[in-house]
Scaffold this active site. Sequence first.
Site, PDB file in Angstrom:
ATOM      1  N   SER A 143       0.851  -1.194   0.000  1.00 45.93           N
ATOM      2  CA  SER A 143       0.000   0.000   0.000  1.00 45.93           C
ATOM      3  C   SER A 143       0.877   1.231   0.000  1.00 45.93           C
ATOM      4  CB  SER A 143      -0.902   0.021   1.229  1.00 45.93           C
ATOM      5  OG  SER A 143      -1.550   1.278   1.352  1.00 45.93           O
ATOM      6  N   TYR A 157      -1.917  -0.020  10.344  1.00 47.79           N
ATOM      7  CA  TYR A 157      -2.034  -0.494   8.963  1.00 47.79           C
ATOM      8  C   TYR A 157      -0.786  -0.128   8.171  1.00 47.79           C
ATOM      9  CZ  TYR A 157      -3.790  -1.018   4.190  1.00 47.79           C
ATOM     10  OH  TYR A 157      -3.943  -1.379   2.864  1.00 47.79           O
TER      11      TYR A 157
END
Length: 249
Positions: A143, A157
Amino acid sequence: MGTATLTGRRALVTGGSRGIGAATVRRLAADGAAVAFTYSASAAEAEKLVAEVAEHGGRAVAIRADAADPAQVTAAVEQAVAELGGLDVLVNNAAVAHMAPIDEFPAEQFDRLMAVNIGGMYWAVRTAVKHLGEGARIINIGSINADQIPTAGFSVYGMTKGAVASFTRGLARDLGPLGITVNNVQPGPIDTDANPDNGGDFPESLKKIMALGRYGHVSDVAAIVSFLASPESGFVTGANWNVDGGFTV
């Protein structure tokens, strides 16, 4: 429309029943690969995808496995090898997300993010390596939040996705002598069920800091994965590929 650049290749995509994973299954199959994919709960979606690929002349195999469970991940890789007759491409796509301030982050969510986003990738790679030969590809889906955090609440995250990037670089060193490449695709804001383009103020705030001013499509990510799985990418390894519409420029 496929390009047949992956004809004869055998691929496994973890977390492949929907979103970026499903788009990747479709693209790899369209480009000629036989594709196995894992799913955790959505059996109906998984079977629908298998049928869709078959309708277009491809082959897909659905394997149920919880990416948080090392035994299930290991078994899924072995089943994919048995079903496909070998393995040439591993796409580590399975992931979960939870956003919260660090002092409010639930312990059970922390454990699950670590187990799926890091552990699932680790166990898939560890099991697959013994089946991968020269010219094989490992493609991790990370990501852009490994590099840039847009707002508060993304720290855990982002940490897991930073680990994906670091693991990719280390694996590239480990597996380079075997002729196996390892790369990390880092999507930015992509229109999915979990992160819809029309989700209100949050996506609009992200668009304002993107060079292209819009969300991407799952097919944008799948196209990069297909290239990295192809023979043309043989001199590319240890790289982070940002597919982010200029989120980080």
